[in-house]
Scaffold this motif. Structure first.
Motif, PDB file in Angstrom:
ATOM      1  N   GLU A   1      -7.012   0.477  -3.222  1.00  0.00           N
ATOM      2  CA  GLU A   1      -7.225   1.925  -3.306  1.00  0.00           C
ATOM      3  C   GLU A   1      -5.941   2.656  -3.673  1.00  0.00           C
ATOM      4  OE1 GLU A   1      -8.225   5.480  -0.155  1.00  0.00           O
ATOM      5  OE2 GLU A   1      -9.172   3.531   0.172  1.00  0.00           O
ATOM      6  N   ALA A   2      -4.825   2.278  -3.036  1.00  0.00           N
ATOM      7  CA  ALA A   2      -3.547   2.924  -3.325  1.00  0.00           C
ATOM      8  C   ALA A   2      -3.102   2.624  -4.750  1.00  0.00           C
ATOM      9  CB  ALA A   2      -2.494   2.443  -2.317  1.00  0.00           C
ATOM     10  N   SER A   3      -3.302   1.405  -5.209  1.00  0.00           N
ATOM     11  CA  SER A   3      -2.909   1.040  -6.579  1.00  0.00           C
ATOM     12  C   SER A   3      -3.741   1.804  -7.598  1.00  0.00           C
ATOM     13  CB  SER A   3      -3.094  -0.473  -6.789  1.00  0.00           C
ATOM     14  OG  SER A   3      -2.321  -1.198  -5.874  1.00  0.00           O
ATOM     15  N   LEU A   4      -5.032   1.929  -7.330  1.00  0.00           N
ATOM     16  CA  LEU A   4      -5.923   2.669  -8.230  1.00  0.00           C
ATOM     17  C   LEU A   4      -5.515   4.143  -8.285  1.00  0.00           C
ATOM     18  CD1 LEU A   4      -8.330   1.559  -9.835  1.00  0.00           C
ATOM     19  CD2 LEU A   4      -9.845   2.460  -8.077  1.00  0.00           C
ATOM     20  N   ALA A   5      -5.110   4.681  -7.115  1.00  0.00           N
ATOM     21  CA  ALA A   5      -4.685   6.085  -7.066  1.00  0.00           C
ATOM     22  C   ALA A   5      -3.434   6.300  -7.913  1.00  0.00           C
ATOM     23  CB  ALA A   5      -4.426   6.492  -5.622  1.00  0.00           C
ATOM     24  N   ALA A   6      -2.499   5.351  -7.850  1.00  0.00           N
ATOM     25  CA  ALA A   6      -1.282   5.483  -8.655  1.00  0.00           C
ATOM     26  C   ALA A   6      -1.594   5.409 -10.143  1.00  0.00           C
ATOM     27  CB  ALA A   6      -0.287   4.388  -8.255  1.00  0.00           C
ATOM     28  N   LEU A   7      -2.480   4.469 -10.532  1.00  0.00           N
ATOM     29  CA  LEU A   7      -2.852   4.337 -11.948  1.00  0.00           C
ATOM     30  C   LEU A   7      -3.613   5.552 -12.450  1.00  0.00           C
ATOM     31  CD1 LEU A   7      -3.976   0.593 -11.914  1.00  0.00           C
ATOM     32  CD2 LEU A   7      -1.956   1.536 -13.069  1.00  0.00           C
ATOM     33  N   SER A   8      -4.333   6.200 -11.553  1.00  0.00           N
ATOM     34  CA  SER A   8      -5.144   7.350 -11.979  1.00  0.00           C
ATOM     35  C   SER A   8      -4.275   8.520 -12.445  1.00  0.00           C
ATOM     36  CB  SER A   8      -6.054   7.810 -10.837  1.00  0.00           C
ATOM     37  OG  SER A   8      -5.309   8.376  -9.776  1.00  0.00           O
ATOM     38  N   THR A   9      -2.987   8.517 -12.089  1.00  0.00           N
ATOM     39  CA  THR A   9      -2.112   9.610 -12.540  1.00  0.00           C
ATOM     40  C   THR A   9      -1.903   9.571 -14.045  1.00  0.00           C
ATOM     41  OG1 THR A   9      -0.126   8.278 -12.121  1.00  0.00           O
ATOM     42  CG2 THR A   9      -0.901   9.689 -10.325  1.00  0.00           C
ATOM     43  N   LEU A  10      -2.221   8.436 -14.685  1.00  0.00           N
ATOM     44  CA  LEU A  10      -2.122   8.347 -16.154  1.00  0.00           C
ATOM     45  C   LEU A  10      -3.332   8.944 -16.842  1.00  0.00           C
ATOM     46  CD1 LEU A  10      -0.705   4.728 -16.662  1.00  0.00           C
ATOM     47  CD2 LEU A  10       0.542   6.887 -16.433  1.00  0.00           C
TER      48      LEU A  10
ATOM     49  N   MET B   1       0.833  -1.206   0.000  1.00  0.00           N
ATOM     50  CA  MET B   1       0.000   0.000   0.000  1.00  0.00           C
ATOM     51  C   MET B   1       0.870   1.259   0.000  1.00  0.00           C
ATOM     52  SD  MET B   1      -2.640   1.294   2.952  1.00  0.00           S
ATOM     53  CE  MET B   1      -1.270   1.621   4.049  1.00  0.00           C
ATOM     54  N   VAL B   2       1.860   1.288   0.918  1.00  0.00           N
ATOM     55  CA  VAL B   2       2.741   2.453   1.018  1.00  0.00           C
ATOM     56  C   VAL B   2       3.494   2.661  -0.292  1.00  0.00           C
ATOM     57  CG1 VAL B   2       4.861   3.278   2.119  1.00  0.00           C
ATOM     58  CG2 VAL B   2       2.990   2.390   3.519  1.00  0.00           C
ATOM     59  N   SER B   3       3.938   1.581  -0.906  1.00  0.00           N
ATOM     60  CA  SER B   3       4.698   1.690  -2.160  1.00  0.00           C
ATOM     61  C   SER B   3       3.832   2.251  -3.279  1.00  0.00           C
ATOM     62  CB  SER B   3       5.241   0.318  -2.557  1.00  0.00           C
ATOM     63  OG  SER B   3       6.099  -0.183  -1.560  1.00  0.00           O
ATOM     64  N   ALA B   4       2.574   1.806  -3.352  1.00  0.00           N
ATOM     65  CA  ALA B   4       1.666   2.327  -4.375  1.00  0.00           C
ATOM     66  C   ALA B   4       1.401   3.817  -4.166  1.00  0.00           C
ATOM     67  CB  ALA B   4       0.359   1.545  -4.357  1.00  0.00           C
ATOM     68  N   LEU B   5       1.224   4.227  -2.903  1.00  0.00           N
ATOM     69  CA  LEU B   5       0.994   5.653  -2.611  1.00  0.00           C
ATOM     70  C   LEU B   5       2.227   6.479  -2.965  1.00  0.00           C
ATOM     71  CD1 LEU B   5      -0.878   5.452   0.824  1.00  0.00           C
ATOM     72  CD2 LEU B   5      -1.844   6.053  -1.404  1.00  0.00           C
ATOM     73  N   ALA B   6       3.406   5.939  -2.676  1.00  0.00           N
ATOM     74  CA  ALA B   6       4.636   6.656  -3.020  1.00  0.00           C
ATOM     75  C   ALA B   6       4.773   6.801  -4.527  1.00  0.00           C
ATOM     76  CB  ALA B   6       5.841   5.909  -2.440  1.00  0.00           C
ATOM     77  N   LEU B   7       4.428   5.744  -5.269  1.00  0.00           N
ATOM     78  CA  LEU B   7       4.480   5.818  -6.731  1.00  0.00           C
ATOM     79  C   LEU B   7       3.470   6.818  -7.263  1.00  0.00           C
ATOM     80  CD1 LEU B   7       4.956   2.048  -7.607  1.00  0.00           C
ATOM     81  CD2 LEU B   7       6.616   3.888  -7.973  1.00  0.00           C
ATOM     82  N   GLU B   8       2.310   6.930  -6.605  1.00  0.00           N
ATOM     83  CA  GLU B   8       1.343   7.963  -7.005  1.00  0.00           C
ATOM     84  C   GLU B   8       1.973   9.350  -6.858  1.00  0.00           C
ATOM     85  OE1 GLU B   8      -2.945   9.917  -5.620  1.00  0.00           O
ATOM     86  OE2 GLU B   8      -1.851   8.554  -4.303  1.00  0.00           O
ATOM     87  N   ASN B   9       2.604   9.593  -5.697  1.00  0.00           N
ATOM     88  CA  ASN B   9       3.223  10.900  -5.462  1.00  0.00           C
ATOM     89  C   ASN B   9       4.328  11.182  -6.483  1.00  0.00           C
ATOM     90  OD1 ASN B   9       1.583  11.196  -3.222  1.00  0.00           O
ATOM     91  ND2 ASN B   9       3.138  10.463  -1.780  1.00  0.00           N
ATOM     92  N   LEU B  10       5.147  10.171  -6.761  1.00  0.00           N
ATOM     93  CA  LEU B  10       6.233  10.352  -7.722  1.00  0.00           C
ATOM     94  C   LEU B  10       5.682  10.585  -9.126  1.00  0.00           C
ATOM     95  CD1 LEU B  10       8.620   7.525  -6.444  1.00  0.00           C
ATOM     96  CD2 LEU B  10       9.081   9.985  -6.345  1.00  0.00           C
ATOM     97  N   SER B  11       4.645   9.832  -9.489  1.00  0.00           N
ATOM     98  CA  SER B  11       4.082   9.950 -10.834  1.00  0.00           C
ATOM     99  C   SER B  11       3.455  11.319 -11.070  1.00  0.00           C
ATOM    100  CB  SER B  11       3.038   8.846 -11.043  1.00  0.00           C
ATOM    101  OG  SER B  11       2.475   8.908 -12.326  1.00  0.00           O
TER     102      SER B  11
END
Length: 808
Positions: free
Chosen positions: A697-706, A615-625
């Motif tokens: 939820e965190a994975s979906l948030a990261a994908l939503s940056t696309l 979860m934390v990794s997906a959220l971090a990738l969202e922030n980076l993306s």
């Protein structure tokens, strides 16, 4: 057969023995009725002599059958049943017996030697048995003849028959004869018998237990039996064995009951798991005995089940002892309670029995009331007690109905911590750790610490040289970190430098420990938007330590332990902090690039079984993306030249190569944190099927940056199509029930449906449209707006303009 216990020929052997070794039997010694040598000869009126017992039996039979009273020898009628004792004959028979017994005893002594045959030894032992049972007074003859040590020597004979007969003979010889039992107390006779308790032959073992039972009836022998190394342990084992026969179990139990007369035996029994005798003495003994038993109880190593049993049996009595003014009794009781309380279930029993109030009173009383060494024991007990999950919010411990989590009690604990030595400081900190393990009581403790301004004092213990003290303080701060993160951040970032001490623990090059997991959790719980702490960690090189530790764990370079999971979770959370404040300082971006944080978090997406890390990794990738659009290097478009400016239709548009389809510039995973590069997208899509909604939820948030408005949404959809991510996103809309997930899924689906091919496919799927209709009907204002736009894309709502304002 050799070694057999078949003693069927014993009577014949004994007959031969007697016939060979006694004077001839005179006819006058034999009773005409019983055909046995007379013990008490009597003469009838007709002058005939009989054994008294035999003639009395004859007279009774005549009377019962209604026959005339006649002499059994002459069959002539008798006028009277009077009998005159034949004293002279009796004396003659007794003298004859004495001479014969002397001869037999002499032969018996000669037979009880290692060189004698098995038959001679068995005959000799049988004679001794008969002699002992014939007359109780004969037992002193056996003793005076010094036969008992010789019988004991036969226990070492190689013949099983002999050993069994010797045990049996000793039992008969010592029965109801204390003098003979005292002889058994001499030397190693008892030890020799105890050896048979472990003998493989159950017959010998059974006879040995019976003999020991007889011996245990003597108080002096109880001490002797108990002094034989291993005797009580073996007996206790027998009483709890399922393989022994019932007779052995019962006799062993009776032996132990007899041995309870001796205090040392009671202690041994307790040490070997038979606690009831000790507890009985603790409950009902004299004050001296109670003190002795309580002292010994404090030295025992008890299993958790036994601790519960002890608490239920004598808990109240021990608590009563710590209320007395007898310092010796209080010390013994406190040490016993320290042992008993170190199990959650037994601690709960003690709480119910009222232990809290006297413990707290002793802790806060002056040194005259209780010396500091005993206060440390009280603090240890209290530390055990607070781990019992009792309702400490409601249990009064003071005169004003104060509880353990009342502000006054917490203040007193904190003041005591400030004015004592490391040992008791550690125990008192453990008390606070126990109280803060529960969210319900942690809030009250945190509030009390804040009101006293004691956070800084607690943080200082991170630097304690004593490992236990440091560990207790770190665990306490971890428990408090979610309730007083700002105060902790202020202390850690202060001039005293406790942050460096915390990272010394975190960076120890050993197996992942509980202390390391707790230490990293403290840093992780400080609010992620606190740029001050993040900046200090960058400046002091602590993020580099975190990166190296994550890599070591992932590569298996550190020894595994049960704390590796929380340790890795803490490391991932701390590393993700930097992605929340990327815009605050260029150093943050540089660090992320230099250490390839996008690659690290992409790798951590595969930490299967560690949901929080994923979860934390997906959220971090969202922030980076989200930073990728700002960081991508846009290509320079060449000038069209004069003709191109005058006649645009004559100009050829340049073909751009090596450009990110979504971000429009040059992208890499390392430098611009682009999700399209590397394995991040595929792994994020795979996590959409996770059972943990927070990971989804965190994975979906990261994908939503696309699909964000700042990027090329159409290309973002295309990329998701290529990695087969559309269906998993639609499945989230259909299957996940949390409001946050539903809102996020509706937002993404609306973006996907802007592509005509996808909209056409979805329009034929009633499940998707039903889910969108449900969101339109029941979602919040924002979700309803998005759901309406999605339904328009699939022609489920007419596209009237002006109903809602245009949205991005």
């Amino acid at each position: 057969m050799a070694g057999s216990y078949d003693l069927g020929s014993e009577s014949d052997d004994n007959f031969q023995y007697e016939r060979q070794h006694i004077e001839p039997t005179y006819d006058a010694f034999i009773c005409p009725l019983s055909k046995q040598i007379m013990k008490d000869p009597v003469t009838l009126e007709n002058g005939q002599t009989f054994a008294r017992e035999a003639i009395e039996k004859w007279f009774n039979e005549c009377k019962e059958n209604g026959r005339k009273l006649v002499c059994p020898l002459t069959l002539r009628e008798l006028k009277t049943t009077d009998m005159n004792p034949s004293i002279a004959l009796r004396n003659t028979i007794e003298e004859w017996n004495a001479r014969n017994e002397a001869v037999q005893l002499d032969f018996t002594r000669k037979s009880l030697t290692p060189s004698s045959s098995e038959t001679d030894v068995l005959q000799a032992l049988r004679f001794i048995q008969q002699l002992a049972t014939k007359n109780v007074s004969n037992k002193h003859i056996i003793r005076n003849a010094e036969l008992i040590p010789m019988i004991v020597d036969m226990l070492k004979n190689t013949s099983r028959k002999v050993r069994f007969r010797a045990l049996e003979t000793l039992r008969i010889v010592v029965e109801d004869d204390n003098d003979n039992k005292e002889i058994m107390a001499e030397g190693d006779k008892v030890r020799t018998i105890v050896k048979f308790l472990n003998h493989e032959q159950s017959k010998e073992r059974e006879e040995a237990v019976s003999l020991l039972y007889e011996l245990s009836k003597s108080e002096s022998l109880c001490e002797k039996i108990g002094s034989v190394n291993g005797a009580i342990l073996i007996l206790v084992g027998m009483t709890s064995s399922n393989s022994e026969n019932l007779l052995i179990v019962e006799k062993a139990d009776k032996i132990l009951e007899n041995l309870e007369k001796n205090e040392n035996n009671v202690r041994q029994m307790a040490e070997n798991g038979r606690l009831q005798p000790l507890l009985t003495l603790l409950l009902g003994g004299s004050p001296e005995i109670k003190l002795s038993m309580a002292s010994y109880l404090g030295e025992l190593a008890l299993s958790n089940d036994v601790k519960v049993f002890v608490a239920r049996t004598v808990g109240s009595s021990l608590i009563d002892l710590i209320k007395t003014n007898d310092m010796q009794a209080r010390e013994a009781a406190l040490k016993a309670l320290n042992q008993v309380s170190s199990c959650e279930s037994s601690a709960k029993v003690l709480v119910d029995d009222g232990i809290l109030s006297p413990l707290v009173q002793d802790l806060f009383a002056g040194p005259n009331r209780l010396p500091m060494r005993l206060k440390e024991v009280s603090a240890t007990i209290l530390a055990n007690i607070v781990n019992s999950n009792s309702d400490f919010v409601s249990i009064p411990v003071g005169p004003d109905h104060e509880t353990l989590v009342s502000e006054g009690i917490i203040h007193n604990l904190l003041q005591l911590i400030s004015n004592t030595g490391p040992s008791i400081e550690c125990k008192l900190l453990q008390v606070l750790v126990g109280l803060t393990n529960s969210p319900a009581t942690a809030i009250a403790v945190a509030a009390a610490i804040k009101s006293l301004g004691a956070t800084g004092s607690l943080v200082q213990f991170i630097e304690a040289p004593q490992k236990d003290l440091r560990m207790a303080s770190i665990k306490l701060l971890q428990n408090l970190s979610t309730h007083m993160g700002q105060e902790l951040a202020d202390c850690l970032c202060g001039p005293s430098g406790q942050l460096s001490s915390l990272f010394k623990v975190i960076a120890e090059d050993i197996a992942s420990t509980e202390e390391q997991a707790a230490a990293i959790a403290i840093v992780a719980d400080v609010h992620e938007m606190d740029a001050r702490l993040t900046r200090q960690m960058i400046d002091d090189g602590y993020f580099g330590i975190v990166v190296s530790r994550i890599k070591m764990i992932r590569q298996g370079e550190t020894r595994r332990s049960r704390f590796v999971t929380p340790y890795l979770e803490g490391l991932a959370r701390v590393l993700s902090r930097i992605t929340f404040v990327l815009t605050d300082d260029p150093k943050f971006i540089s660090f992320c690039r230099d250490h390839d944080l996008a690659g690290i978090f992409t790798e951590l997406l595969q930490a299967n079984g560690v949901d929080n890390v994923q979860m934390v990794s997906a959220l971090a990738l969202e922030n980076l993306s989200q930073e990728s659009k700002k960081l991508t290097i846009l290509p320079e478009v060449p000038s069209p030249g004069f003709c191109g400016l005058v006649f645009p239709c004559l100009s050829n548009q340049p073909v751009m190569t090596g450009v990110c389809r979504v971000h429009g510039g040059t992208c890499t995973q390392r430098d611009t944190f682009c999700l399209i590069e590397g394995q991040a997208l595929a792994r994020l899509v795979a996590l959409l099927d996770h059972t943990n909604d927070k990971v989804v939820e965190a994975s979906l948030a990261a994908l939503s940056t696309l699909l964000d408005d700042t990027v090329n949404i159409e290309e973002g959809v295309s990329v998701l199509c290529e990695i087969e991510g559309i269906k998993p996103i639609l499945d989230v809309l259909l299957e996940k029930q949390t409001e946050t997930l539903k809102r996020r899924a509706v937002w993404m689906v609306e973006r996907l449906l802007r592509t005509e091919d996808i909209a056409y496919e979805v329009s034929g799927d009633p499940k998707v449209t039903t889910a969108l209709v449900d969101a339109f009907r029941h979602g919040d204002y924002r979700t309803r707006q998005i759901a309406e736009r999605a339904l328009k894309h699939v022609d489920k709502i007419p596209n009237f303009s002006g109903i809602f304002p245009k949205m991005g």
